[in-house]
Design a protein around this motif. Structure first.
Motif, PDB file in Angstrom:
ATOM      1  N   LEU A 160       0.691  -0.962  -0.247  1.00  0.00           N
ATOM      2  CA  LEU A 160      -0.021   0.189  -0.147  1.00  0.00           C
ATOM      3  C   LEU A 160       0.748   0.836  -0.500  1.00  0.00           C
ATOM      4  O   LEU A 160       0.568   2.447  -0.252  1.00  0.00           O
ATOM      5  CB  LEU A 160      -0.651  -0.256   1.205  1.00  0.00           C
ATOM      6  N   ILE A 161       1.886   0.831   0.287  1.00  0.00           N
ATOM      7  CA  ILE A 161       2.787   2.543   0.543  1.00  0.00           C
ATOM      8  C   ILE A 161       3.621   2.384  -0.583  1.00  0.00           C
ATOM      9  O   ILE A 161       4.933   1.092  -0.439  1.00  0.00           O
ATOM     10  CB  ILE A 161       3.655   2.400   2.392  1.00  0.00           C
ATOM     11  N   THR A 162       3.813   2.816  -1.682  1.00  0.00           N
ATOM     12  CA  THR A 162       4.694   2.635  -2.672  1.00  0.00           C
ATOM     13  C   THR A 162       5.674   4.059  -2.865  1.00  0.00           C
ATOM     14  O   THR A 162       5.213   4.848  -2.344  1.00  0.00           O
ATOM     15  CB  THR A 162       4.135   1.971  -3.891  1.00  0.00           C
ATOM     16  N   ALA A 163       6.504   4.156  -3.014  1.00  0.00           N
ATOM     17  CA  ALA A 163       8.208   4.682  -4.248  1.00  0.00           C
ATOM     18  C   ALA A 163       7.152   5.055  -5.532  1.00  0.00           C
ATOM     19  O   ALA A 163       8.043   5.847  -6.379  1.00  0.00           O
ATOM     20  CB  ALA A 163       8.673   4.774  -3.749  1.00  0.00           C
ATOM     21  N   SER A 164       6.786   4.270  -6.239  1.00  0.00           N
ATOM     22  CA  SER A 164       6.289   4.820  -7.961  1.00  0.00           C
ATOM     23  C   SER A 164       4.498   5.113  -8.268  1.00  0.00           C
ATOM     24  O   SER A 164       3.754   4.706  -7.137  1.00  0.00           O
ATOM     25  CB  SER A 164       6.351   3.164  -7.964  1.00  0.00           C
ATOM     26  N   GLY A 199      13.586   7.135   3.675  1.00  0.00           N
ATOM     27  CA  GLY A 199      15.024   8.176   3.698  1.00  0.00           C
ATOM     28  C   GLY A 199      14.252   7.982   2.460  1.00  0.00           C
ATOM     29  O   GLY A 199      15.469   8.880   1.053  1.00  0.00           O
ATOM     30  N   LYS A 200      13.198   8.483   1.444  1.00  0.00           N
ATOM     31  CA  LYS A 200      12.273   8.800   0.335  1.00  0.00           C
ATOM     32  C   LYS A 200      11.175   9.066   0.570  1.00  0.00           C
ATOM     33  O   LYS A 200      10.895   8.287   0.931  1.00  0.00           O
ATOM     34  CB  LYS A 200      12.355   8.200  -0.689  1.00  0.00           C
ATOM     35  N   PRO A 201      10.590  10.013  -0.726  1.00  0.00           N
ATOM     36  CA  PRO A 201       9.276  10.493  -1.182  1.00  0.00           C
ATOM     37  C   PRO A 201       8.318   8.560  -1.495  1.00  0.00           C
ATOM     38  O   PRO A 201       8.734   8.619  -2.346  1.00  0.00           O
ATOM     39  CB  PRO A 201       8.907  11.231  -2.252  1.00  0.00           C
ATOM     40  N   THR A 202       7.371   9.030  -0.380  1.00  0.00           N
ATOM     41  CA  THR A 202       6.657   7.714  -0.747  1.00  0.00           C
ATOM     42  C   THR A 202       5.190   8.372  -0.714  1.00  0.00           C
ATOM     43  O   THR A 202       4.324   9.000  -0.178  1.00  0.00           O
ATOM     44  CB  THR A 202       6.586   6.806   0.509  1.00  0.00           C
ATOM     45  N   ALA A 203       4.167   7.449  -0.677  1.00  0.00           N
ATOM     46  CA  ALA A 203       2.879   7.683  -1.005  1.00  0.00           C
ATOM     47  C   ALA A 203       1.456   6.947  -1.070  1.00  0.00           C
ATOM     48  O   ALA A 203       3.065   5.361  -0.930  1.00  0.00           O
ATOM     49  CB  ALA A 203       2.178   8.551  -2.403  1.00  0.00           C
ATOM     50  N   LEU A 204       0.606   6.541  -0.717  1.00  0.00           N
ATOM     51  CA  LEU A 204       0.088   5.370  -0.914  1.00  0.00           C
ATOM     52  C   LEU A 204      -0.578   4.961  -2.161  1.00  0.00           C
ATOM     53  O   LEU A 204      -0.986   6.065  -3.295  1.00  0.00           O
ATOM     54  CB  LEU A 204      -1.731   5.548  -0.494  1.00  0.00           C
ATOM     55  N   THR A 205      -0.709   3.615  -2.139  1.00  0.00           N
ATOM     56  CA  THR A 205      -0.813   3.488  -4.051  1.00  0.00           C
ATOM     57  C   THR A 205      -1.976   3.264  -5.108  1.00  0.00           C
ATOM     58  O   THR A 205      -3.381   3.140  -4.042  1.00  0.00           O
ATOM     59  CB  THR A 205      -0.896   1.857  -4.410  1.00  0.00           C
ATOM     60  N   VAL A 206      -2.051   3.920  -5.533  1.00  0.00           N
ATOM     61  CA  VAL A 206      -3.002   4.398  -7.037  1.00  0.00           C
ATOM     62  C   VAL A 206      -3.959   2.544  -7.256  1.00  0.00           C
ATOM     63  O   VAL A 206      -4.667   2.967  -8.155  1.00  0.00           O
ATOM     64  CB  VAL A 206      -2.705   5.102  -7.961  1.00  0.00           C
ATOM     65  N   SER A 207      -2.438   1.758  -7.292  1.00  0.00           N
ATOM     66  CA  SER A 207      -2.843   0.247  -8.055  1.00  0.00           C
ATOM     67  C   SER A 207      -1.621  -0.663  -8.016  1.00  0.00           C
ATOM     68  O   SER A 207      -0.558  -0.301  -7.538  1.00  0.00           O
ATOM     69  CB  SER A 207      -3.026   0.477  -9.566  1.00  0.00           C
ATOM     70  N   GLY A 208      -2.367  -1.634  -7.717  1.00  0.00           N
ATOM     71  CA  GLY A 208      -0.800  -2.869  -7.358  1.00  0.00           C
ATOM     72  C   GLY A 208      -0.875  -2.810  -8.737  1.00  0.00           C
ATOM     73  O   GLY A 208       0.171  -4.551  -8.695  1.00  0.00           O
ATOM     74  N   GLN A 209      -0.755  -2.505 -10.008  1.00  0.00           N
ATOM     75  CA  GLN A 209      -0.347  -3.296 -11.035  1.00  0.00           C
ATOM     76  C   GLN A 209       1.050  -3.949 -11.472  1.00  0.00           C
ATOM     77  O   GLN A 209       1.295  -4.967 -11.848  1.00  0.00           O
ATOM     78  CB  GLN A 209      -1.113  -2.518 -12.193  1.00  0.00           C
TER      79      GLN A 209
END
Ligand code: 4AD
Ligand code: MG
Length: 462
Positions: A160-164, A199-209
């Motif tokens: 759920l937490i992702t950097a992409s 250690g870098k910007p992260t966000a909540l995922t928009v998709s698990g694709q």
């Protein structure tokens, strides 16, 4: 505490037994000789009628038995003479577990508006409408797992937490533990994310694709089913900021296989609900949408129309309709266009394919024409887009070219590109918006009414 659920009491074999039933009082009425309590415990849309012979109970004892209170009743289950029910409980005892002050309990009378009920989302599951919707939602979630399990898909848990940013739309919720009132800065005055939790910007995922593709190119066929988050400021009856998405991803699949899977999948889910949620769907149909059952059966009985974006745009241009958003080749179709095709033109669900590459994500496979991509959206009556998917670009160089063309940060994508460097395979997948499916199956009109606690712009209550 041993109790029998109301749904089990409705089984004719139970008649004559001594039972204990617990639930919440919907109504109490009657006279000085006999009182009737309609009790619901959430196991079914149906209430059980509790008959209180006033020779056995005092007015004083029944005083706290008001709408919304919780009670435990013991008694005998007997056939009912009354209309609207087959059986009822002749009470020997009634114990109030929790009272509900009639002055302040907000669900006194029937017929509250859905808008009002959204303001009391903590209590609305106690209404017929929301308990029905939530049971259907739960049944659909089960059907989804059942479908993929029967077909040998691996259920893959993606982060759920992702950097992409999978969709490249930038509508992501940032995740940070930095003190927003005292942000660490780098020498050139930017926020120093190296000091942040990851250690870098992260966000909540928009998709698990993207992670789904990693799974599919190892396990063959996977699906995800989890929450996804979109920080777009969309205030429509079809958008949530937090919604659940199901994303199958399959190796050795082309876009035709993908469409077939999508069609089988939604039909399976709708059939499952028709079979297992009859009472709830009939209730919702009666309350909100008399054509609901017909519409559901119509979808399961008909083949979806397949047409390309180019053909679709032609039909829209020739329709003579004035749309709010103009239609031309290259335009991102709006829900009004999608619904015109589905509801007015074909009167069937539509799978639209081969969109202009400019309006779709970087990962879609480029067609030979160099202008369109092998995307496919499933469009439904009343909903518009219910599924979005595509065959993926499996060729390393072409994918790289798209990533560069669309200025997607390259260094974040190395692990994704590795699937194309090592044993790349044709593969395809799609995402189904779970709440849009629930919306369709329940006949509700606002997506906020098919998730227990909706998150939308300016609303994170409960
Ligand atoms: O079309 P979308 O953005 O596609 C993807 O995210 C792909 N990565 C899916 C894939 O190929 N694996 O979203 C997929 C579906 C939409 O068709 C819609 O049903 C739903 O997710 N959806 C939303 N549902 C509720 N609220 C929103 N804000 C939604 N955005 C998309
Ligand atoms: Mg889409």
């Amino acid at each position: 505490m041993k109790r029998t659920k109301i749904i089990e009491l409705l089984n004719p074999e139970m008649i004559g037994r001594d039972v204990t039933v617990m639930g919440w009082v919907r109504t109490r009425r009657g006279n000085k000789h006999v009182q009737f309590v309609a009790l619901n415990d959430g196991s079914t849309i149906r209430n059980i009628q509790i008959v209180l012979d006033m020779a056995k109970f005092t007015d004083e004892a029944l005083k706290p038995v008001t709408t919304g209170s919780s009670v435990c009743v013991t008694g005998k289950l007997v056939e009912s003479m009354g209309k609207g029910q087959t059986c009822e409980v002749q009470a020997d005892s009634i114990e109030v577990l929790g009272s509900a002050d009639p002055e302040s309990y907000p669900l006194q009378k029937k017929g509250h508006s859905l808008e009002f009920l959204r303001e009391i989302a903590h209590l609305r599951p106690r209404t017929n409408t929301f308990s029905a919707v939530l049971r259907v939602r739960s049944a659909l979630a089960f059907a989804i797992h059942k479908f993929f399990n029967e077909r040998g898909f691996v259920y893959l848990h993606t982060p759920l937490i992702t950097a992409s940013d999978c969709e490249g739309a930038g509508a992501m919720f940032q995740v940070t533990t930095l003190d927003l009132n005292n942000l660490p800065k780098t020498e050139d005055g930017k926020v120093d994310f190296s000091a942040d939790f990851f250690g870098k910007p992260t966000a909540l995922t928009v998709s698990g694709q993207l992670e789904g593709e990693l799974g599919a190119t190892a396990l063959g066929a996977i699906y995800t089913f989890g929450p996804t988050f979109r920080a777009e400021n969309s205030n429509t009856p079809r958008h949530l900021s937090e919604f659940w998405m199901i994303e199958p991803e399959v190796s050795f699949f082309d876009n035709n296989d993908n469409m077939e899977l999508a069609e089988d999948f939604v039909k399976y889910c709708i059939n499952y609900a028709l079979e297992h949620c009859e009472d709830d769907i009939n209730f919702l149909a009666q309350m909100y949408d008399p054509e609901l059952v017909d519409r559901l059966k119509f979808v399961t009985h008909n083949e979806f129309v397949r047409l390309t974006y180019t053909e679709g745009v032609k039909i829209l241009e020739q329709s003579g309709r004035k749309f709010e958003f103009p239609v031309y080749w290259g335009a991102d179709l709006q829900s009004e266009h999608e619904r015109y095709l589905v509801e007015k033109h074909f009167k069937k669900p539509v799978i639209m394919t081969d969109y202009p590459k400019e309006i779709k994500a970087f990962y879609m496979k480029l067609n030979e024409d160099g202008r369109t991509v092998r995307g496919m959206d499933v469009l439904f009556p009343k909903i518009g887009e219910i599924i979005g998917g595509s065959e993926r670009e499996a060729d390393y160089d072409k994918l790289l070219a798209r990533i560069e063309e669309m200025h997607i940060p390259m260094k974040d994508m190395w692990w994704y590109l590795d699937t194309r460097r090592f044993g790349t395979v044709p593969h395809a997948g799609f995402g189904l918006g779970f709440e849009r499916l629930v919306l369709f199956v329940t006949g509700m009109t606002n997506i906020r009414d098919v998730i227990p606690f909706p998150r939308t712009p300016n609303n994170a209550e409960f």
